[in-house]
Design an enzyme around this catalytic site. Structure first.
Site, PDB file in Angstrom:
ATOM      1  N   ALA A  24       0.853  -1.191   0.000  1.00  0.00           N
ATOM      2  CA  ALA A  24       0.000   0.000   0.000  1.00  0.00           C
ATOM      3  C   ALA A  24       0.884   1.233   0.000  1.00  0.00           C
ATOM      4  O   ALA A  24       2.052   1.188   0.394  1.00  0.00           O
ATOM      5  CB  ALA A  24      -0.940   0.006   1.208  1.00  0.00           C
ATOM      6  N   GLY A  27       0.164   8.885   2.156  1.00  0.00           N
ATOM      7  CA  GLY A  27       0.705  10.216   1.885  1.00  0.00           C
ATOM      8  C   GLY A  27       2.109  10.404   2.395  1.00  0.00           C
ATOM      9  O   GLY A  27       2.862  11.234   1.887  1.00  0.00           O
ATOM     10  N   MET A  28       2.494   9.645   3.428  1.00  0.00           N
ATOM     11  CA  MET A  28       3.796   9.848   4.040  1.00  0.00           C
ATOM     12  C   MET A  28       4.752   8.691   3.778  1.00  0.00           C
ATOM     13  O   MET A  28       5.964   8.884   3.795  1.00  0.00           O
ATOM     14  CB  MET A  28       3.623  10.036   5.552  1.00  0.00           C
ATOM     15  CG  MET A  28       4.879  10.453   6.277  1.00  0.00           C
ATOM     16  SD  MET A  28       4.581  10.858   8.006  1.00  0.00           S
ATOM     17  CE  MET A  28       4.263   9.255   8.679  1.00  0.00           C
ATOM     18  N   LYS A  46       7.469  -0.348   6.535  1.00  0.00           N
ATOM     19  CA  LYS A  46       6.916   0.965   6.217  1.00  0.00           C
ATOM     20  C   LYS A  46       8.077   1.914   5.985  1.00  0.00           C
ATOM     21  O   LYS A  46       8.830   2.231   6.916  1.00  0.00           O
ATOM     22  CB  LYS A  46       6.023   1.463   7.352  1.00  0.00           C
ATOM     23  CG  LYS A  46       5.204   2.690   7.003  1.00  0.00           C
ATOM     24  CD  LYS A  46       4.170   2.972   8.098  1.00  0.00           C
ATOM     25  CE  LYS A  46       3.223   4.097   7.692  1.00  0.00           C
ATOM     26  NZ  LYS A  46       2.177   4.319   8.711  1.00  0.00           N
ATOM     27  N   ASP A 140      -6.763   8.727  14.942  1.00  0.00           N
ATOM     28  CA  ASP A 140      -7.227   8.501  13.563  1.00  0.00           C
ATOM     29  C   ASP A 140      -7.886   7.129  13.447  1.00  0.00           C
ATOM     30  O   ASP A 140      -7.579   6.353  12.556  1.00  0.00           O
ATOM     31  CB  ASP A 140      -6.062   8.614  12.575  1.00  0.00           C
ATOM     32  CG  ASP A 140      -6.549   8.806  11.136  1.00  0.00           C
ATOM     33  OD1 ASP A 140      -7.705   9.242  10.954  1.00  0.00           O
ATOM     34  OD2 ASP A 140      -5.779   8.520  10.211  1.00  0.00           O
TER      35      ASP A 140
END
Length: 687
Positions: A24, A27-28, A46, A140
């Site tokens: 995936a 944005g960061m 990540k 979030d």
């Protein structure tokens, strides 16, 4: 996701993590599936975007995510294994969850059954309880950040916005970072999150699991944020009625109250933290498993949040589009603003006592000077236009200019007032008002009404349930306001289903907007199999839509095993078969081979019967008895005939040693007059 052209696929970071495929992209950062060569396990890697690696704020935020998640150790939180920097790109090594997001489950299957929705929320609440006890706020919570493995294990992921309680905000004053559809009101108004912020987002997520829709929608994020601040999250059962979706199960009142308790706009009235949310979710789940979808007014009243003491409405002003000035200014070169790291929105909030106003940008130090006229004075205090030498001319010109300025100022003021305020009006309060009252209010506010009707459990018939836009919203004059008028509680009459077949009863209930609940079968000696014997609701009762009705259906007469008594006592057969519920018909007959009082035969002699069936039993009377006739002094031929006629067999035997036979019967053995079974062999004595 296609990873063919990703330059990191195939590389090994820090000589340990081999990147296998892209999973995936956010944005960061981008998430990869990787293999830990040292421990031989699959991990999620990540990696921060290369263009953000030199930005200290994003690097700090990336580091904060690893540290926030690393302090948590819980089966419902994605574990963090390692952290590092490779070729200037920070990365985090996390547990790899092979499955899908809760968003995909909602898109594919919502609305979910209440018990399944609560089970998912129970795991999320457990993760939040662990985080809140460790002093971490996620900030979030949304379906995209909840993963469900193929084995059904749920895990909360992405602590990219999480922070330790008491730590400084990562965003600038007046700027809010979050996901609009799940945004708590307090984050919109003053950007001060705590554990209650996570509870609000979880409550919104439960609403979406139960209804398949988000509670607040709009054309843009500002409209959604406005509704979060100014409009209560509706009850899930009301949304289901409004959308007209048929699920086959009702939403109990205590689940409505649980959603309301988690999404109260006033944080003081809201469930305080993950531990308390977990307690209430488990309590609701136990009630659901114990009593099905039945309402529990006492539990609902206990969960329902108290009304807020004051008006919570807050204005939300998006940054306006300002027209560019006609005169071009030569500005000093400014550095480019950093690109937002996440696919989230950042509205600019109006200044308040808690939120300092943004520092105004100073005027640029240099301006392009207007071109000097070809003739005229060079002093800066001297006008560049030609001045008339006549005083009268100058006075007239000044009066005209003053009048023009006044008219322009007045016109601008009126125009500004009209544009900023005059063309707007405020939607009046309409809830719980009659239709006549709202018509008067709409006429006064210069609004038009579009009325529709819907049933409501609490609002009496003829009164307003809700309006859209809601009361207090600022709208253009002559705007059409959609108003829903209550028809009162929606009730349906329970049909008569006793005596119908199960299929007929199901059709009758479905046609009355009720549903078949639990079906139980029972033996019945009088009703045929498949006929409804009883229902959990009385015929004519007024019930809510989708109320489950339990039915008891006949299985017909209960089968009884038939015991065979052939060769056994006829008396015992009559007693046992009669006690089992059969009717016994007994006939008697002689039988030379079967003892008297014994069953010769039984029909039917095996298998199953039902109560009241007839079983025929033949009881033996024993053999037929005959009397041995008197044959003395009869000739041998006459004696033999007498014995044969009596049904006896015989054999002759000389009774004396007289030399000359006389052929006269001397008697029989047994002697004359004795009763013997028919067919008995008698000895005929001859002299």
């Amino acid at each position: 996701m296609n990873s063919t052209f990703d330059p990191l696929v195939g590389q090994v970071l820090d000589s340990r993590y081999e990147i296998v495929a892209k999973v995936a992209r956010g944005g960061m950062a981008t998430v990869y599936r990787a293999r830990d060569l040292r421990l031989s396990r699959v991990v999620a890697l990540k990696v921060m975007r290369s263009d953000l690696g030199e930005d200290d704020e994003f690097v700090a935020k990336f580091d904060r995510e690893a540290r926030s998640a690393a302090v948590l150790s819980h089966p419902n939180v994605v574990s963090v294994f390692d952290q590092g920097i490779s070729q200037g790109q920070p990365y985090i090594v996390m547990e790899f969850v092979d499955g899908e997001t809760l968003r995909r489950v909602i898109s594919r299957e919502a609305p979910l059954r209440p018990e399944r929705a609560l089970t998912h929320l129970e795991d999320v609440a457990a993760a939040l309880a662990s985080a809140h006890e460790a002093g971490v706020v996620h900030r979030d919570i949304k379906p995209e950040n909840v993963l469900i493995s193929h084995r059904g294990q749920l895990k909360v992921v992405d602590f990219g916005l999480a922070r330790r309680v008491g730590s400084p905000q990562m965003t600038a004053t007046g700027v809010l970072v979050g996901t609009a559809s799940y945004l708590p009101p307090e984050l919109v108004t003053h950007s001060r999150p705590d554990s209650r912020s996570d509870i609000y987002s979880s409550g919104v997520m439960l609403f979406e699991l139960l209804t398949g829709t988000k509670p607040h929608t709009g054309e843009n994020n500002y409209q959604i944020a406005y509704r979060h601040v100014n409009v209560d999250v509706p009850r899930p059962s009301e949304r289901m009625r409004e959308t007209g979706r048929r699920t086959g199960w009702p939403i109990p009142d205590y689940l409505d109250a649980l959603v309301r308790a988690a999404t109260a706009r006033d944080p003081e009235k809201r469930i305080p933290d993950g531990r308390e949310l977990l307690k209430q979710v488990r309590r609701s789940l136990h009630e659901l498993e114990s009593h099905g979808y039945a309402d529990n007014p006492a539990l609902a009243a206990e969960l329902e949040p108290e009304p807020s003491g004051g008006d919570l409405t807050q204005p939300i002003t998006p940054r306006p589009e300002r027209p560019r000035p006609a005169v071009t200014r030569v500005l000093p070169k400014q550095p480019a603003a950093p690109v937002s790291p996440e696919p989230r929105w950042e509205p600019e909030m109006p200044a308040s006592p808690r939120t300092p106003s943004p520092t105004p940008i100073p005027a640029p130090p240099h301006k392009a000077m207007p071109e000097r006229p070809p003739h005229g004075p060079r002093s800066q205090r001297t006008p560049v236009f030609h001045v008339s030498k006549s005083p009268v001319h100058r006075r007239r010109r000044g009066a005209v200019a003053l009048l023009l300025v006044i008219l322009l100022t007045a016109g601008a003021a009126v125009g500004s007032w009209w544009w900023v305020d005059g063309r707007f009006t405020t939607v009046p309060a309409m809830a719980n008002q009659t239709e006549a009252a709202i018509n008067d209010a709409a006429e006064t506010a210069e609004l038009r009404l579009n009325t529709t009707s819907a049933h409501h459990e609490e609002v009496p018939a003829g009164q307003v349930i809700a309006s859209d836009p809601a009361a207090g919203e600022r709208v253009l004059r002559d705007t059409t306001v959609d108003v829903v008028i209550s028809l009162g509680p929606e009730r349906f009459s329970m049909p008569e289903v006793v005596g119908l077949t199960l299929d007929e009863a199901s059709d009758a209930l479905t046609g009355t907007n009720l549903v078949v609940g639990k079906v139980t079968e029972a033996w019945n000696e009088e009703k045929p199999a498949g006929e409804v014997l009883s229902a959990s609701q009385e015929a004519g009762a007024e019930l809510k839509r989708d109320t489950p009705v339990d039915l008891t259906v006949s299985k017909g007469p209960q089968p009884i095993a038939i015991e065979n008594f052939t060769g056994r006592s006829a008396t015992a057969a009559k007693e046992a078969l009669g006690k089992a519920g059969f009717k016994v018909e007994v006939t008697q007959e002689h039988n030379a081979d079967v003892k008297k009082g014994t069953v010769i035969s039984q029909t039917p002699g095996s298998g199953n019967g039902k109560r009241g069936d007839t079983i025929a039993v033949v009881e033996s009377l024993g053999p037929v008895m005959v009397t041995v006739p008197d044959v003395r002094y009869k000739s041998t031929a006459e004696a033999e005939k007498l014995l044969a006629d009596a049904g006896l067999q015989y054999e002759t035997k000389r009774a004396s040693d007289f030399p000359l036979p006389l052929d006269i019967a001397a008697g029989t053995d047994p002697q004359a007059g004795t009763e013997v079974p028919e067919g008995t062999k008698v000895t005929l004595l001859i002299t």
